[in-house]
Write an enzyme that holds these catalytic residues in place. Structure first.
Site, mmCIF file in Angstrom:
data_model
loop_
_atom_site.group_PDB
_atom_site.id
_atom_site.type_symbol
_atom_site.label_atom_id
_atom_site.label_comp_id
_atom_site.label_asym_id
_atom_site.label_seq_id
_atom_site.Cartn_x
_atom_site.Cartn_y
_atom_site.Cartn_z
ATOM 1 C CG ASP A 1 21.822 38.152 31.042
ATOM 2 O OD1 ASP A 1 21.435 39.330 31.135
ATOM 3 O OD2 ASP A 1 22.292 37.667 29.989
ATOM 4 C CG HIS B 1 22.185 39.373 26.888
ATOM 5 N ND1 HIS B 1 22.985 39.312 28.004
ATOM 6 C CD2 HIS B 1 22.806 40.217 26.025
ATOM 7 C CE1 HIS B 1 24.038 40.101 27.834
ATOM 8 N NE2 HIS B 1 23.956 40.661 26.637
#
Length: 547
Positions: A188, A361
């Site tokens: 990510d 995130h």
């Protein structure tokens, strides 16, 4: 490994893994249209390569239930009949999408618990628990003859998660320390520009508690409908301060129902009230949980701010909390909504002024931790715009991965892994398929160009009736839309009509009866004249009728 989306962009996440004559699909999401895609509802990956090789596909594995990872599946599963594997909440949310497309009966959904492995054809896939802004998120370890590939597209490491389920560090480290070692990590990149660590979801709970303690009137909270842990914290605060809770917004109501049914959300039945009954309760006893955190024009919060919601409108004294950050491209809409809320007398609390949102995130230190736990031979940054991928590649270099072993992918790249190197083998057909209403892929660049032209300068329709010899019987008549207000521009329209009539007279005298020539004559007679007069280039549409 081939990305069909999710690299160089936010959204539309989808990868295809090929070993020999077998394929495995990882996620299949949507992307929401940017402002230049006029009238487009959704953007999905181009499935052409997968559908041409559908007999090779063993199945689809899913990381989590966000639409940018599962939203494309209804369109793919219409053409591809393979089993879909995911965690309970992920498949629960997918079921709702499949029902809308009448696909649920024909789709094989296979529930996998985090911490377990599953065989998908000849592929063995480990589902590894990680944290994110939605429950039941997993990284995937797909075992290959050269070693496992770890796919961690959306994650963070939350040490104090709401559900008590910390990420499975042990499994990640075990893979990294295994004799064969991890072949490649796909990680990510969304928050790679943020230093340090991403805050725990519990931080939001503390802020929510403060807001509930201080509020004297109604509390209205907008958040992502998929953020079940955030919703649970709001419910807990409502219970603590003796408030009833109502839900509005289609996705909010659907997701709450699914999460309650599957046991991910605990709300006593007597706490929930119908939004239509809120007016019968004191304002000090109401919490309203709504969609619209992105300022979407027709979302519930935006309608409340405008004053045209069916049941609830903002009034002075309301506390409105926007518990989400603006997705890139939505900042203007969010700002407009906040301004309207203030105009109506609300006390607005949002990310820039208070800790009402934390990201799902990983920030830089967590990204480094993932790299150091997994110790991959090769590294491919994913889930981000190009600058995010580039910076994540640089971060990976700092942790000791050779630049030659890092690959920044473009959509459609066929990335081949061998013992010796990672390299691009070629390209496949890829790109965006646009969804407009029920139409799939029937809107392309030409239609979008026409829509843009219509939105900027409007249209002039010239209607002429001729006989078989090309003689003008009626007209020309000029009709406009989005160009000028005819009643205030009669002189311009009369002059334009005269120019068209004179041009057609010349054609009549030259015995020109071909419609294509007549149409071009009409366009040419108006184009330069209109631009010279008012510096606009409207679309000119001649309509010729023969009697």
């Amino acid at each position: 490994m081939t990305p069909l989306g999710g690299v160089g962009e936010i959204g539309k996440n989808m990868w295809v893994l090929e070993i020999g004559d077998e394929m495995l699909i990882i996620d299949s999401g949507v992307k929401f249209p940017e402002n230049d895609l006029l009238g487009i509802d959704l953007v999905i990956p181009d499935f052409d390569y997968v559908l041409k090789n559908k007999e090779k596909v063993n199945g689809i594995v899913l990381t989590h239930g966000h639409l940018d990872h599962i939203g494309g599946l209804p369109y793919l599963l219409k053409e591809l009949k393979v089993p879909v594997y995911g965690t309970k909440l992920t498949l629960g949310l997918l079921e709702g999408n499949l029902k809308e497309h009448n696909l649920l009966k024909d789709t094989r959904l296979k529930v996998v618990h985090s911490g377990k492995a599953v065989k998908v054809g000849n592929f063995t896939v480990d589902f590894i628990r990680v944290n994110h802004s939605i429950a039941d998120t997993c990284a995937l370890a797909i075992h290959t003859p050269l070693g496992p590939i770890v796919y961690a597209s959306d994650f963070k490491f939350d040490q104090t998660p709401i559900d008590g389920e910390v990420a499975d560090f042990h499994k990640l480290a075990e893979l990294g320390d295994s004799e064969q070692g991890v072949l490649a990590l796909f990680s990510d990149s969304t928050n790679v520009e943020r230093e340090g660590y991403t805050l725990s979801e519990k931080v939001v709970g503390e802020t929510v508690d403060e807001i509930f303690r201080d509020a004297r009137e109604r509390i209205i909270i907008a958040t992502f409908a998929s953020n079940i842990h955030r919703i649970q914290q709001i419910v807990d605060a409502a219970f603590k301060y003796n408030r009833k809770i109502a839900f509005t917004g289609r996705s909010m109501i659907n997701n709450v129902d699914i999460a309650r049914r599957l046991g991910y959300l605990q709300i006593p039945d007597d706490m929930i009230v119908d939004i239509r009954d809120c007016s019968s309760l004191p304002d000090s006893q109401i919490v309203l949980l709504t969609t619209g955190s992105q300022g979407e024009p027709y979302a519930a919060l935006t309608r409340m701010a405008r004053g045209d919601h069916y049941h609830i409108n903002i009034k002075e004294g309301d506390t409105v909390m926007i518990s989400a950050s603006a997705i890139p491209g939505n900042e203007k809409f969010v700002g407009q909504t906040i301004n309207k809320l203030y105009r109506r007398g609300a006390n607005v609390i949002y990310e820039d002024v208070s800790g009402v949102h934390v990201s799902g995130h990983a920030s830089q230190e967590e990204l480094k931790l993932m790299l150091n736990l997994v110790k991959p031979k090769y590294f491919v940054p994913t889930h981000g715009e190009y600058r995010h991928l580039y910076k994540h590649a640089a971060l990976a270099e700092k942790t000791g991965i050779s630049r030659d072993n890092i690959y920044i992918a473009e959509v459609g790249d066929k990335i081949k892994f061998t013992d010796e190197k990672i390299a691009k083998e070629g390209n496949i057909q890829s790109g965006d398929i646009l969804i407009d209403g029920l139409g799939i892929g029937d809107v392309g660049n030409i239609v979008l160009r026409d829509r843009k032209l219509l939105s900027e300068d409007g249209i002039i329709i010239v209607v002429v009736t001729i006989d078989k010899k090309g003689n003008i019987l009626v007209g020309p008549d000029i009709i406009t839309r989005g160009f000028v207000y005819i009643r205030e521009s009669e002189e311009l329209i009369e002059a334009a009509t005269k120019r068209v009539k004179d041009s057609l007279k010349e054609c009549e005298e030259s015995n020109i009866t071909e419609w294509s020539v007549l149409k071009n004559t009409i366009r040419n007679s108006l184009n330069n004249y209109i631009y010279q007069k008012i510096k606009r280039n409207p679309m000119i549409l001649p309509v010729i009728m023969e009697v």
